[in-house]
Design an enzyme around this catalytic site. Structure first.
Site: not given
Ligand code: FAD
Ligand code: NAD
Length: 469
Positions: A35, A37, A42, A44, A179, A181, A183, A448
């Site tokens: 890792e 970081r 990660g 998450c 966007g 979506g 986030i 309930h």
């Molecule tokens: P990551 O969590 O991205 O971890 C990958 C790790 O690999 C990183 O720490 C990175 O530093 C490390 N790494 C990368 N390349 C290298 C390398 N070459 N050498 C060493 N280390 C490396 N998902 C949910 O299910 N629920 C949520 O509520 C949710 N909320 C989110 C909110 C936000 C703001 C964001 C951005 C994402 C959210 N997600 C959520 C999505 C979720 O964070 C990801 O789907 C999840 O973290 C993916 O896990 P992963 O293990 O694949 O990768």
């Molecule tokens: P997203 O794919 O959920 O939403 C992106 C949105 O941006 C879409 O509605 C898309 O149509 C729009 N878009 C794309 N290009 C655009 C443009 N040029 N102008 C305007 N709109 C545009 O992506 P996100 O919200 O960035 O989240 C990224 C990932 O992180 C998602 O895959 C999501 O699963 C994950 N995530 C999950 C959670 C959760 O599970 N609660 C929370 C945060 C993030």
């Protein structure tokens, strides 16, 4: 000759990678996890799921105190004030506790944390900061990063991605979210509750792509009622810093010359770019390992999470499928079990997704649109307004919808908007995993008064026989 030898080296310590490493170690494999970081967990734990949920919780409490929700219950508050530094400090505390927890689990399971950036030098070797490591198996779990938008350069001050939006030092007067979506709506909700005017610019004609059509429409209505402004079918072409603000140029998604409108500008104090995420594969030396990417830049895997190269596996956000922490975690367990010679399986048809707004939005399985494309369906709906607990709690928004196969009655999908939909969806996922029919859910006794009774009622509604509407 390598300095260190492992059965498994996992690259990336997000929910996919750290869980894979723990399961591999539990199964007796000599395991290391790379890792780069400073902390484990990660995206998450560090800058995703956890800090965003901390701010969602805190901002909800603030809004309840500030906008009279508590007063309605006879809880009087005067002089409600936002202490943003404390809110951020409590968010940091949550992140610290959980990331340190992963470090503890690594120690407990005797997993070696190799600190630094890993790069493949061959099919069975990586290099980290000049040191070579060999292993029988590698699991690529490198996750994803924000997708950049041409013309909108992130400076993490006025034009931010989700990481910047989690740490704003001040509530913006006007926040433009690019966007609509997950986030955009979660972090947009945080700053709206804390006082910002929030405008969401979405390229498509509706927010939350990929979710059930009814849910998308209803969510739009609820968010608008909360004060969100939506500019649908619109794209941002440029963002320019002008002193303390940003001027955005927008035009109809189909182009300004289509007759659907002209280019225009709006001003924002902060712009959040949240148009999706892309896999982290840069600098990973995939060429040396012989791994090719698909058109979307992802690493393709088979049902067992094997890449095309023997001994190299991949899971989580770097592979196709929804970018969700629980999907990555389940794949982490399965890949470790497969490496150990067991049978690790993830049912990708039953992966719930949740948007943690208020109310929450959740779904699992097929949307109505997808289900109808497969064949005839029967649908049961039940409004939260008619659920005794939701009504009592003054949480009337939303509904539950159960989609069942018309012939077999097997549940194909469940979608809902409800204050605690993220918790309620678990029973739907479990029912679907067990191959339940809507009748199975309808005849399961639900406590309930609970919000979950709405799932039972929606299942009863599939046969047209709900009790409370
Ligand atoms: P990551 O969590 O991205 O971890 C990958 C790790 O690999 C990183 O720490 C990175 O530093 C490390 N790494 C990368 N390349 C290298 C390398 N070459 N050498 C060493 N280390 C490396 N998902 C949910 O299910 N629920 C949520 O509520 C949710 N909320 C989110 C909110 C936000 C703001 C964001 C951005 C994402 C959210 N997600 C959520 C999505 C979720 O964070 C990801 O789907 C999840 O973290 C993916 O896990 P992963 O293990 O694949 O990768
Ligand atoms: P997203 O794919 O959920 O939403 C992106 C949105 O941006 C879409 O509605 C898309 O149509 C729009 N878009 C794309 N290009 C655009 C443009 N040029 N102008 C305007 N709109 C545009 O992506 P996100 O919200 O960035 O989240 C990224 C990932 O992180 C998602 O895959 C999501 O699963 C994950 N995530 C999950 C959670 C959760 O599970 N609660 C929370 C945060 C993030």
């Amino acid at each position: 000759m390598a300095e260190t030898d492992f059965d498994v080296i996992v690259i990336g310590a997000g929910p996919g990678g750290y869980v894979a490493a723990i399961r591999a170690a539990q199964l007796g494999l000599r395991t290391a996890c790379v890792e780069s970081r400073e902390t484990l967990g990660g995206t998450c734990l560090n800058v995703g799921c956890i800090p965003s949920k901390a701010l969602l919780h805190a901002s909800e409490l603030f809004e309840e105190a500030n906008h009279g929700t508590l007063a309605k219950w006879g809880v009087k508050t005067t002089g409600v004030e936002l202490d943003l530094p404390t809110m951020h400090a409590t968010r940091d505390e949550a992140v610290k506790g959980l990331t340190q927890g992963v470090a503890f689990l690594f120690k407990k399971n005797k997993i070696e944390w190799l600190k630094g950036h890993a790069r493949f030098t061959g099919k069975d070797a990586i290099e980290i900061g000049g040191t070579a490591y060999r292993a029988k198996n590698f699991v690529i779990a490198t996750g994803s990063s924000v997708t950049p938008l041409p013309g909108v350069e992130i400076d993490q001050e006025r034009i931010v991605d989700s990481t910047g939006a989690l740490a704003l030092p001040k509530v913006p007067g006007h926040m433009v979210v690019i966007g609509g979506g997950v986030i955009g709506l979660e972090l947009g909700s945080v700053w709206r509750r804390l006082g910002a005017k929030v405008t969401v610019v979405e390229f498509l004609d509706q927010i939350l792509p990929g979710m059930d059509g009814d849910v998308r429409k209803e969510a739009n209505k609820i968010f608008r009622k909360q004060g969100f402004e939506f500019r649908l079918s619109t794209k941002v072409t440029k963002a320019e810093r002008k002193g303390e603000s940003v001027v955005l140029t927008m035009e109809p998604a189909a182009g300004p010359s289509t007759g659907s409108g002209q280019a225009e500008t709006i001003e924002a104090d902060v712009v959040l770019v949240s148009i999706g995420r892309r896999p982290n594969t840069e600098g990973l030396g995939l060429d040396a390992a012989g791994i090719q990417l698909n058109k979307r830049g992802q690493i393709e895997v088979d049902h067992n999470f094997r890449t095309g190269v023997p001994g190299i596996w991949a899971i989580g956000d770097v592979t196709p499928g929804p970018m969700l922490a629980h999907k990555a975690e389940d794949e982490g367990i399965a890949v470790a079990e497969n490496i150990a010679g067991l049978t690790g399986i993830v049912n990708h048809n039953v992966i719930p997704s949740v948007v943690y707004t208020m109310p929450e939005i959740a779904g699992v399985g097929l949307t109505e649109e997808e289900a109808k494309a497969h064949g005839e369906v029967r649908i049961g709906r039940f409004p939260m307004m008619a659920n005794s607990r939701a009504k009592t709690n003054r949480e009337p928004d939303g509904f539950v919808k159960v989609i069942a196969d018309a012939k077999s009655d097997r549940v194909l999908g469940v979608w809902m908007i409800a204050s605690v939909a993220g918790t309620m969806i678990a029973q739907a996922a479990q029912a679907m995993e067990f191959g339940a029919t809507s009748e199975d859910i309808a005849y399961t006794c639900h406590a309930h008064p609970t919000h979950s009774e709405a799932v039972k009622e929606a299942a009863m509604a599939v046969r047209g026989l709900p009790i409370h509407i």
